[in-house]
Scaffold this active site. Sequence first.
Site, mmCIF file in Angstrom:
data_model
loop_
_atom_site.group_PDB
_atom_site.id
_atom_site.type_symbol
_atom_site.label_atom_id
_atom_site.label_comp_id
_atom_site.label_asym_id
_atom_site.label_seq_id
_atom_site.Cartn_x
_atom_site.Cartn_y
_atom_site.Cartn_z
ATOM 1 N N ASP A 1 0.821 -1.214 0.000
ATOM 2 C CA ASP A 1 0.000 0.000 0.000
ATOM 3 C C ASP A 1 0.857 1.266 0.000
ATOM 4 O OD1 ASP A 1 -2.569 -0.785 -0.274
ATOM 5 O OD2 ASP A 1 -3.200 -0.412 1.780
ATOM 6 N N ASP B 1 -7.954 -6.767 13.489
ATOM 7 C CA ASP B 1 -7.615 -8.091 14.010
ATOM 8 C C ASP B 1 -8.530 -8.490 15.163
ATOM 9 O OD1 ASP B 1 -6.637 -6.099 15.601
ATOM 10 O OD2 ASP B 1 -4.546 -6.728 15.509
#
Length: 744
Positions: free
Chosen positions: A300, A453
Amino acid sequence: MAPPPNTYSESWWGGKEERGTPVVVKMDNPYSLVEIDGPGMAAPSEKARGKNAKQLTWVLLLRAHRAVGCVAWLAAGFWAVLGAVNRRVRRSRDADAEPDAEASGRGRAMLRFLRGFLLLSLAMLAFETVAHLKGWHFPRSAAGLPEKYLRRLPEHLQHLPEHLRRHLPEHLRMPEKEEIEGWLHRAYVAWLAFRIDYIAWAIQKLSGFCIALFMVQSVDRLVLCLGCFWIKLRGIKPVADTSISNDDIEATAGDGGGYFPMVLIQMPMCNEKEVYETSISHVCQIDWPRERMLVQVLDDSDDETCQMLIKAEVTKWSQRGVNIIYRHRLNRTGYKAGNLKSAMSCDYVHDYEFVAIFDADFQPNPDFLKLTVPHFKGNPELGLVQARWSFVNKDENLLTRLQNINLCFHFEVEQQVNGVYLSFFGFNGTAGVWRIKALEDSGGWMERTTVEDMDIAVRAHLNGWKFIFLNDVKVLCELPESYQAYRKQQHRWHSGPMQLFRLCLPAVFKSKISTWKKANLVMLFFLLRKLILPFYSFTLFCVILPLTMFVPEAELPIWVICYVPVIMSVLNILPAPKSFPFVIPYLLFENTMSVTKFNAMVSGLFQLGSSYEWVVTKKAGRTSSESDILALAEAADADARPPQAKLHRGVSEGGLKEWAKLHKEQEDATAAAAAAAPGTPVKKSKAAKAPNRIFKKELALAFLLLTAATRSLLSAQGLHFYFLLFQGVTFLAVGLDLIGEQVS
């Protein structure tokens, strides 16, 4: 020059009698003299007691000289410290003026609150000092207020309840009306009455509430430690199914048989030049059949140079036979969650059964998949296998040592105990293997929080999936070495859970899991460990404790500020016994970090702007030993290259070409500038030195605690003074960015 006065006289038996005080004047220093007691000096008579006027002048000059020298030395030292602080602050202004969420939008309300609190404490310190110097504090018995004294109390204080009267400090006695010596004394008496009637009561209630939370959290930590001790004592740990079935032999006939399911490895990264090469090299050397493993490098980065370097590294390993691809998104939406979600949408992902995730600074061992994937065999309810983190730079500086203590307790105690007894814990975002079906059943990666997460772990738990934590499988990674990077990381780790708590609370109550699991998820996982811990830590030790120095009627007991915190710190440090000498710095630093954690918790709970900020944690590029990497690389590629070829660590071939290209462009630009202005000397560019940063909230609290420590001296509160002093110095060191390395 007149001779010195005669200090001897003839006695009646013909001897000499000493009178006065003999002195020796050193001529190299006219202000230095030494008084001598000569032998035979008898007790002086009344007439002989008076000193010579000149001798008295010399003594006074000597004492004045010494006093002036001492004051000058103290003033010089204090001025030097202020000068060093001023220089550091001036050098830090450019860094703070940069567009940054920390400086522009985050914590302004808290900073204003701390500044106001500091100014009020300084005013109260001056007021209390004046009262103390004027003698408005009178001692009284500690056994309570006697009846004789109660009759002497002012009328507006005689209605006080017995418990408040008995909480009056021992050094305080309320004066009678006729004892009031003017408007300042009257104002002080009114302040005493107001703080006893209203402020002390409110502080006692708030401190009692925080102490109750403190004790509940301490009991929770003690229970976790007992659970970890029982696991160690009984040798409890997950056991993988190592049997080989006929289906496994047929599926992996070309690899000698065994359990080798299709595994996808994802490596999300963003502008991480320092660590991309080491991480990719370790992942590509994992011991697993190459046709049954695919590595996705999910880049990214918005830095074109970084993109080219990562792409060149991927090309290098692809040419060596590793099944690896490079993916880059043009639009970086959703941060890491959006990156993973985009990668999981590829068509070829359906051919894989498991997905392993490694962040850009993680260095897995070659046997990682062989130690983790077999746990899924014969266990269809298992959705996640999480490995433990290990740190290559844990001894780099004091900051990394203190982080190592925290994370060792997190993995050794919290994750292991929750994994063994509850089959649930928060996914750590990396160094774990997911069953792809569990991810799909739970809704996949979502971009609604900065803790994707924990989000996916909670949703998988609500859908009935179980987790396993492997404490003996460790993956090397890197700790942030600068306080700026660590502060941003902790802000994200503590604001995200509060966002998630608000979003998933309805789903928790609607889920089909047992009531006990719902209570554990809400009361322990979210409220106690994510909300209550930063709340009471900041409120009790950074607000109430300094406030009680100005309101001694609400003084905190010694065991709250000393004994219990030290015991809890010792429990936290047990998983890292080599760090035991740092138990006191660890306790002080954790209280210092409570400011950042409390601010993050509030911003996440109330959806403030900074709670949605994602800042990539800066890395220094620490690696494991060069010999180990070389050995692993040569063993992995022994069959794929000629015997004389060797894999050299360092910068990849493609990376060298890119750096050479950039260097040539810089040289061309320098030459063009020289040609445009032949008479002007061209200055060579120098590496910019990382500017020092200052952290205003920490500095405000440092001065607040030091002011409270000064006020505690008026009340003779010894242990409170030392705690506030050392805690204030710790805040000052952190606020001036004197802890950890400074990463540009």
